[in-house]
Each structure stands twice: as structure tokens, then as C-alpha cells.
Write a protein that holds these residues in place. Structure first.
Motif, PDB file in Angstrom:
ATOM      1  N   TYR A  46       0.829  -1.187   0.000  1.00 48.37           N
ATOM      2  CA  TYR A  46       0.000   0.000   0.000  1.00 48.37           C
ATOM      3  C   TYR A  46       0.874   1.251   0.000  1.00 48.37           C
ATOM      4  CZ  TYR A  46      -3.649  -3.295   1.209  1.00 48.37           C
ATOM      5  OH  TYR A  46      -4.501  -4.363   1.197  1.00 48.37           O
ATOM      6  N   LYS A  47       0.485   2.203  -0.836  1.00 49.76           N
ATOM      7  CA  LYS A  47       1.306   3.392  -0.996  1.00 49.76           C
ATOM      8  C   LYS A  47       1.190   4.346   0.190  1.00 49.76           C
ATOM      9  CE  LYS A  47       1.320   3.288  -6.043  1.00 49.76           C
ATOM     10  NZ  LYS A  47       1.097   4.034  -7.298  1.00 49.76           N
ATOM     11  N   GLU A  48       0.049   4.324   0.890  1.00 49.41           N
ATOM     12  CA  GLU A  48      -0.147   5.256   1.988  1.00 49.41           C
ATOM     13  C   GLU A  48       0.064   4.608   3.353  1.00 49.41           C
ATOM     14  OE1 GLU A  48      -3.929   7.045   1.520  1.00 49.41           O
ATOM     15  OE2 GLU A  48      -3.420   8.071  -0.347  1.00 49.41           O
ATOM     16  N   ASP A  49      -0.329   3.357   3.499  1.00 51.42           N
ATOM     17  CA  ASP A  49      -0.230   2.694   4.792  1.00 51.42           C
ATOM     18  C   ASP A  49       0.267   1.269   4.576  1.00 51.42           C
ATOM     19  OD1 ASP A  49      -0.386   1.795   7.326  1.00 51.42           O
ATOM     20  OD2 ASP A  49      -2.562   1.949   7.523  1.00 51.42           O
ATOM     21  N   ASP A  50       1.489   0.994   4.981  1.00 52.28           N
ATOM     22  CA  ASP A  50       2.065  -0.333   4.788  1.00 52.28           C
ATOM     23  C   ASP A  50       2.037  -1.160   6.065  1.00 52.28           C
ATOM     24  OD1 ASP A  50       3.855   1.222   6.106  1.00 52.28           O
ATOM     25  OD2 ASP A  50       5.558   0.821   4.787  1.00 52.28           O
ATOM     26  N   ASN A  51       1.311  -0.723   7.091  1.00 50.43           N
ATOM     27  CA  ASN A  51       1.279  -1.449   8.353  1.00 50.43           C
ATOM     28  C   ASN A  51       0.692  -2.843   8.198  1.00 50.43           C
ATOM     29  OD1 ASN A  51       2.413   0.641   9.873  1.00 50.43           O
ATOM     30  ND2 ASN A  51       0.415   1.621  10.219  1.00 50.43           N
ATOM     31  N   GLU A  52      -0.294  -2.989   7.315  1.00 50.77           N
ATOM     32  CA  GLU A  52      -0.934  -4.295   7.152  1.00 50.77           C
ATOM     33  C   GLU A  52       0.041  -5.305   6.557  1.00 50.77           C
ATOM     34  OE1 GLU A  52      -4.748  -6.366   4.889  1.00 50.77           O
ATOM     35  OE2 GLU A  52      -4.649  -4.185   5.140  1.00 50.77           O
ATOM     36  N   ASN A  84      12.049   1.463   3.653  1.00 51.51           N
ATOM     37  CA  ASN A  84      11.534   2.589   2.880  1.00 51.51           C
ATOM     38  C   ASN A  84      12.064   2.586   1.453  1.00 51.51           C
ATOM     39  OD1 ASN A  84       9.907   3.643   4.916  1.00 51.51           O
ATOM     40  ND2 ASN A  84      11.528   4.960   5.728  1.00 51.51           N
ATOM     41  N   GLU A 133       6.662   1.816  -5.614  1.00 54.39           N
ATOM     42  CA  GLU A 133       5.773   2.919  -5.964  1.00 54.39           C
ATOM     43  C   GLU A 133       6.219   3.663  -7.213  1.00 54.39           C
ATOM     44  OE1 GLU A 133       5.865   5.310  -2.482  1.00 54.39           O
ATOM     45  OE2 GLU A 133       4.527   4.015  -1.317  1.00 54.39           O
ATOM     46  N   LYS A 150       9.935   0.055  -0.363  1.00 54.11           N
ATOM     47  CA  LYS A 150       8.614   0.641  -0.596  1.00 54.11           C
ATOM     48  C   LYS A 150       8.670   1.650  -1.734  1.00 54.11           C
ATOM     49  CE  LYS A 150       4.930   3.197   1.734  1.00 54.11           C
ATOM     50  NZ  LYS A 150       4.524   3.900   2.973  1.00 54.11           N
TER      51      LYS A 150
END
Length: 247
Positions: free
Chosen positions: A7-13, A193, A200, A196
Motif C-alpha cells: 500500500y502506498k499510503e499505509d504499509d502497516n498491514e 523505505n 511505488e 517501498k
């Protein structure tokens, strides 16, 4: 097989999913603590990216965790495996099926199916934890693929042109990095990061209109691109990954 999305906004999951594989892994107790975690195969041309490389290994021998100073005195009455434990040497093997992500693309699916449907699909090698050297054995021999520890979070995998003593045994054909992106407790490292960001960003070279992450045929293209441009694109991880989780 599960498809996971970066996920581009929230990678916590996605971090939480991989953390379960690291923390709850049944083989983790046999893995040296410094080598536990999730690793990114940066600059690998193959459509594979995130791997719990060492946590999923079966080990014979191996000691000297974190390569600290230990008493290496070996007594004559010790068994061979005990001696290897004292010295930090051993053998390791790993199935290709579990906790090994592939790009959500046609080529990535081929890799995932090949690894999942063959019982013998595994790789193995020798480990010298004291000096930070790991070999990966393949059909071409036992000394062509060697992985060197640079730091706790970074190893470099080198493919040589020949086995030791053979022609081209010092010629480097290809190499890429193993970077730890989640540590033994499932926490992001300094490399997370960067991984990530790579998921993206658009591909470095778009080619003939097919070089975008939305195309299921990514990265099966190459027209209008040079060999080096194709290789640069193939090193980029897809933002969607195919994974067969163990736990």
C-alpha cells in the motif's frame, strides 16, 4: 498462494502479515538470531523479491550466533556436529515454496507455480557464520554462487564464472544484494523505505507502452529497449506480490 499489495499510503498491514511469518515461525529457533527477518533481493533479475531466507532453513551445525567471540575449544570426544556448532560452520537447505514472494505478473506466476508444485524445489549450501560466507549449490557446482556478509542487514550474492580452481573462477557474471527489510521482531529496518519506494516508482524505462505496473504482462516486454534497460526494469519489484505463507 496469497496476493499481497504494497500500500502506498499505509504499509502497516503488509508489515503485520510478514511479522507473523517471522515471529511465529516453527523453524526460527534453529536460525541464528542475526539472520532472522525478511530480506529483499535487490537487483535480482528474477521476478522474486521478499524472502524469509534463513528463518525457513533447516540447519545442520551452525553456532557462534552474531559471530561474537566464543570458546572454540574442540575436544576429541565431541561429535562432528558438535564441533561444527562450536566453530560456526554447517549446512542449510530451504524450500522454495513458502514465504518467498514473486511479482504478480505472468513470469512471476510461472515461478510461483514451479516452486509450489515440486517437492524437491529447494536450494541448499554451506554456511561459515564466523566469517560471514554462505554458498548456494546448484547444477553448475558448489562454488559458483557465494553470498558474503557486508553488515548484519546486508549480504551480497555473487555468481562466478567457474567453481574454485576452474577457468573463470574469479570472473563475476552477476551479483545482487540481500537486504534485511524487517528485523527478527518484524520491525522495519533502514532498507524498508527504499523497498517501498521502488514498488511505488514507475519503471525506469517504459518501452513500447507496456512498462507500467498495471500490465499483467509486466515485465514481459523488451521491444525498443536495450539489454541494460530491460535488466533495470526487471530488477524493480511489482507493487503486488504472490506469496505462499507458511503460518
Amino acid at each position: 498462494t496469497t496476493t499481497t499489495t504494497m500500500y502506498k499510503e499505509d504499509d502497516n498491514e503488509i508489515i503485520a502479515i510478514w511479522k507473523r511469518q517471522i515471529v511465529n515461525h516453527p523453524l526460527n529457533s534453529n536460525c541464528p538470531e542475526s539472520m532472522r527477518g525478511l530480506w529483499w533481493l535487490q537487483w535480482d533479475h528474477a521476478p522474486e523479491n521478499l524472502v524469509t531466507i534463513f528463518s525457513d532453513c533447516e540447519w545442520i551445525g551452525i553456532g557462534l550466533d552474531d559471530h561474537d567471540d566464543h570458546d572454540e575449544t574442540v575436544h576429541e570426544d565431541n561429535h562432528y556436529e558438535d564441533q561444527m556448532l562450536l566453530k560456526g560452520y554447517g549446512m542449510w537447505s530451504r524450500r522454495l515454496k513458502y514465504n518467498w514472494s514473486r511479482d504478480d505478473s505472468l513470469l512471476g506466476l510461472v515461478f510461483a507455480l514451479w516452486a509450489s508444485n515440486r517437492i524437491e524445489s529447494r536450494f541448499w549450501g554451506r554456511m561459515n557464520l564466523k566469517d560471514g560466507i554462505c554458498t548456494v549449490h546448484g547444477k553448475r557446482g558448489e562454488g559458483i554462487q557465494v553470498v558474503y556478509r557486508i553488515t548484519e542487514d546486508e549480504w551480497w550474492k555473487v555468481h562466478y564464472g567457474g567453481n574454485p580452481g576452474e577457468e573463470n573462477d574469479q570472473t563475476i557474471e552477476y551479483m545482487y544484494k540481500w537486504l534485511k527489510v524487517l528485523d527478527k521482531d518484524g520491525n522495519p529496518t533502514k532498507h524498508w523505505n527504499t523497498y517501498k519506494q521502488w514498488t511505488e516508482e514507475p519503471l525506469p524505462h517504459a518501452g513500447c507502452g507496456c512498462g507500467n505496473y498495471q500490465s499483467w504482462f509486466w515485465p514481459l516486454w523488451g521491444c525498443c529497449l536495450s539489454r541494460s534497460q530491460v535488466n533495470e526494469n526487471m530488477c524493480r519489484p511489482h507493487y503486488r506480490q504472490l506469496v505462499n505463507f507458511r503460518v
